[in-house]
Design a protein around this motif. Sequence first.
Motif, PDB file in Angstrom:
ATOM      1  N   GLU A 203     109.773 -19.254  26.205  1.00  0.00           N
ATOM      2  CA  GLU A 203     110.713 -19.083  25.100  1.00  0.00           C
ATOM      3  C   GLU A 203     110.094 -18.241  23.986  1.00  0.00           C
ATOM      4  O   GLU A 203     110.753 -17.402  23.382  1.00  0.00           O
ATOM      5  N   GLU A 204     108.811 -18.466  23.743  1.00  0.00           N
ATOM      6  CA  GLU A 204     108.105 -17.682  22.726  1.00  0.00           C
ATOM      7  C   GLU A 204     108.062 -16.209  23.107  1.00  0.00           C
ATOM      8  O   GLU A 204     108.210 -15.326  22.243  1.00  0.00           O
ATOM      9  N   GLN A 205     107.885 -15.908  24.383  1.00  0.00           N
ATOM     10  CA  GLN A 205     107.811 -14.520  24.829  1.00  0.00           C
ATOM     11  C   GLN A 205     109.191 -13.886  24.930  1.00  0.00           C
ATOM     12  O   GLN A 205     109.373 -12.725  24.564  1.00  0.00           O
ATOM     13  N   LEU A 206     110.155 -14.659  25.418  1.00  0.00           N
ATOM     14  CA  LEU A 206     111.484 -14.097  25.678  1.00  0.00           C
ATOM     15  C   LEU A 206     112.383 -14.141  24.457  1.00  0.00           C
ATOM     16  O   LEU A 206     113.145 -13.206  24.196  1.00  0.00           O
ATOM     17  N   GLY A 207     112.304 -15.237  23.694  1.00  0.00           N
ATOM     18  CA  GLY A 207     113.246 -15.420  22.603  1.00  0.00           C
ATOM     19  C   GLY A 207     114.607 -15.825  23.152  1.00  0.00           C
ATOM     20  O   GLY A 207     114.786 -16.003  24.354  1.00  0.00           O
TER      21      GLY A 207
END
Length: 288
Positions: A203-207
């Motif tokens: 989630e942090e990488q993809l948003g």
Amino acid sequence: MEFRQLVTFRKVAGLLSFTRAAEELNYAQSSVTSQIRALETSLGVELFDRLGGRIRLTPAGEKLVRHAERILESVEAARADVTGGPAATLVVGTMESITSYRMPPLLEFLHHRHPGLRLALRPSLCAETRQALRQGTYDVGFLMERETEHPGLETVVLTEEPLVLVGAPGHALAGERTLTLDELRAVPVLATEAGCAYRDLFEEQLGGEFLEFGTIEAIKRSVGSGLGIALLPEVTVAEELARGDMVVLPWRPSFTVHTQLAWRSGRLLPAEVRLFVDEAVRLMRAAG
């Protein structure tokens, strides 16, 4: 100071709750309270501060926790030595992906070779497992995280856990040679609940927002039906990939996670805990 009182004290100190300690020890709450009161009277000190509906250890209580751990662990070691093997209940913090896909060979081995060892598996997220280990609520716990060093805990890395992005064979992204983050953001992404390490890193990488599901099995069924894509440990989808029910999409995360086994640092491991750790390392490392 009685042995039973020390057992009860350690449980209350780990949970910081008379009610939960009574439930786990199968005592009436009044029995737990009376044992702690009797222990405090015999020592001439208060072991807990009572703060309304909450309790916390006093400085004397914190000292006694360390002594109680050593005493009870020595008793368990003596019991195992005299009886020729462990005969205890081991409380293990774990998660669905490990319980279902990594632990079966270990559980089978322990069942046949050490039937006196009883396991109580407690499903929990990694942060909850770490806290329970530090408090003494769990004896050992499995983690699947990027970090391999955790304050207050000793850990052994069992294996790096490959992660794969999967979709249904007919998914719109399945035929692509490479995928960008923008392309991934344009389709529904299915995930476990927040607090799962690899989900949070993804989630942090993809948003963006994820569609949350309670179990990996639910995610796999939804991915197979074409509802969306998901990043999962490869071990959890190996059968589906082999059958062709899912395909690996051409994208790799920039992070890695490791399956680990942890316990509270500074603890003299009882025989049953050492047995569990040794066999988990042997069997899970061999499986890769």
